[in-house]
Design a protein around this motif. Structure first.
Motif, short mmCIF file in Angstrom:
data_model
loop_
_atom_site.label_atom_id
_atom_site.label_comp_id
_atom_site.label_asym_id
_atom_site.label_seq_id
_atom_site.Cartn_x
_atom_site.Cartn_y
_atom_site.Cartn_z
N LYS A 1 3.76 1.53 -1.46
CA LYS A 1 4.21 1.72 -2.84
C LYS A 1 3.07 2.25 -3.71
CE LYS A 1 6.38 -0.48 -6.81
NZ LYS A 1 7.25 -1.56 -7.29
N GLU A 2 1.88 1.69 -3.53
CA GLU A 2 0.73 2.15 -4.30
C GLU A 2 0.44 3.63 -4.06
OE1 GLU A 2 -4.07 1.13 -4.78
OE2 GLU A 2 -2.76 -0.26 -3.69
N LEU B 1 0.83 -1.20 0.00
CA LEU B 1 0.00 0.00 0.00
C LEU B 1 0.87 1.26 0.00
CD1 LEU B 1 -2.78 -1.04 2.55
CD2 LEU B 1 -2.80 -1.23 0.05
#
Length: 497
Positions: free
Chosen positions: A208-209, A206
């Motif tokens: 990285k997202e 998450l």
């Protein structure tokens, strides 16, 4: 929409995909050695997933990725508003995935799903958002100097931060470390407890997202060996740890043996909860006393594990506490009606049961004292209370980290303060009184990092620094003060003429 039932959560658990690999330099990877350890649910003893057992090669890779990202400025070099936007998106993603993260937390650690959904995951999201909001609010100083000079004082990120976090509030305690560390511009290597690694592993994706660059947020699951590798690593600039006092002492020694990295410790506690005869609300005080030790199965560093009660009200008050303890009967952690779940694993269960056995030999058992089995194969203990005649009993002095309450009787406020302070720890304390002067005088004398008056474990926002005196550690989590742990002060002097 109707609230979820036990059956709803059980069905969701059956279809849940669980990630067990490490997250290094923006990608999930197996341990270089191929080794794994079994992640077992304390709910029923079933295998959840094999998890990567990170060793020296993995720790080195994660630290190298964090260092490279820091040196390249891919995160620290972003404008403050840009980092703030990413942190806010990160918080939004935590909230958007609340059910999945809460389910992972409950399956992995055994806490009631009602707590995971209302305390742990929302609290972690709030923490990330709060520190994201602080990024463009914190400035430096212009220091007084001779007129031919301009003196600037600013805070700069320390570099690579290792965060070694506990199993009792896995993602919430992790967020108290990684959120301010990221807000300050650092790269992070997060080592979750081997007892509860699943939410940290999932949250890495998450991050990285949300837009946190590769190498800036790494997760390396493993046991104590992985933590020691981070503590000894010559390229880790700072290590923040929450856990036992014994391990905290070892980490400080490792820092001295390596590069004198900054070490910040939030350690054990044996907190005193003092109830005076003029307590303004005995019913609420009794409910709070029960919650202070039985919430989260007593697996809390701030647990009010020592209940100090004035002799004149002792019998009546303890009857109210025993009644309040009934709300914490162990149940299935996936049942939203459950207030007390499972002990995290068999090792901790045996530790708690061994202390209960000791207590039965040195104090008077008031309630509980037995293992429970609401779910076959799981690790459960009844809420337990002991009347300790001297206050020197082992159950009254040593941190148990389970649902075991020691009751100590006192006759004067001065005696209560002396008993409360007679501990190696100094994390939290509370006093219940209707006398404002007494409340202030007592709070001033209690040697604890947090003192509650006429409440316990309240103040869940991020504005209050959290940490302890004595062997409860150093430094503070939460609040703007936490940013001090992850930054260095730099003075810049410019000669004008």
């Amino acid at each position: 929409m109707a609230s979820k039932t036990l059956n709803d959560w059980q069905q969701r658990a059956q279809s849940l995909k669980i990630e067990g690999r490490a997250f290094i330099d923006g990608a999930y990877v197996n341990a270089a050695s191929g080794q794994t350890f079994d992640c077992i649910s304390p709910i029923d003893g079933r295998l959840l997933t094999p998890v990567a057992e990170c060793g020296e090669a993995d720790i080195n890779a994660a630290v190298a990725a964090a260092r490279r990202a820091f040196n390249q400025g891919v995160w620290a070099g972003l404008n403050p508003r840009a980092r703030k936007a990413v942190m806010h998106k990160f918080a939004d993603l935590l909230r958007a995935n609340l059910d999945e993260l809460a389910l992972l937390e409950t399956l992995d650690m055994g806490k009631p799903i009602g707590d995971s959904t209302t305390v742990d995951i929302p609290g972690a999201a709030y923490c990330v958002q709060w520190y994201g909001e602080a990024i463009d609010k914190i400035g430096g100083e212009i220091a007084p100097a001779d007129h031919h000079l301009v003196g600037l004082v600013d805070r700069v990120p320390v570099g690579v931060v290792a965060a070694v976090v506990p199993w009792n509030f896995p993602i919430l305690m992790a967020s108290w470390k990684f959120a301010p560390a990221l807000a300050a511009g650092n790269s992070v290597v997060l080592k979750p407890s081997e007892k509860s690694p699943l939410t940290a592993i999932r949250v890495a994706a998450l991050a990285k997202e949300a837009g946190i660059p590769d190498g800036v947020f790494n997760v390396v699951p493993g046991g104590g060996a992985a933590g020691k590798l981070l503590a000894l690593h010559m390229d880790v600039d700072c290590l923040a740890f929450t856990g036992s006092t014994a391990v905290g002492k070892q980490i400080m020694q490792c820092a001295g043996q390596s590069n004198l990295k900054r070490v910040w410790l939030e350690l054990g506690g044996k907190s005193a909860n003092i109830v005076l005869p003029d307590c303004p609300d005995m019913e609420r005080a009794a409910r709070s006393a029960a919650g202070a030790i039985f919430f989260n199965m007593g697996e809390m560093c701030t647990a009010g594990s020592r209940l100090l009660v004035h002799r004149s009200i002792k019998d009546a008050f303890l009857e109210k506490v025993r009644e309040a303890a009934k709300a914490y009967t162990p149940g299935h952690p996936l049942d939203p009606a459950t207030n007390m779940g499972a002990i995290v694993d068999g090792i901790q269960l045996e530790r708690v049961l061994s202390y209960i056995a000791i207590g039965k030999g040195e104090a008077k058992l008031l309630t509980g004292g037995e293992r429970a089995e609401p779910v076959s194969g799981g690790h459960y203990v009844q809420p337990t209370m002991f009347d300790c005649p001297t206050g020197k009993e082992r159950v009254a002095c040593e941190e148990i980290f389970g649902p075991v309450l020691s009751v100590i009787t006192f006759d004067t406020v001065e005696e209560a303060i002396r008993i409360a302070n007679d501990s190696d720890y100094g994390l939290a304390a509370a006093v219940w009184t209707g006398d404002l002067t007494c409340a202030h005088d007592t709070a001033r004398q209690l040697r604890a990092g947090t003192v509650w008056v006429n409440c316990y474990d309240e103040g869940g926002d991020m504005n209050f620094p959290f940490g302890g005196f004595k062997q409860s550690g150093n430094g503070r989590d939460k609040s703007l003060h936490a940013l001090e742990k992850y930054t260095e002060l730099r003075s810049t002097l410019v000669r004008l003429r």
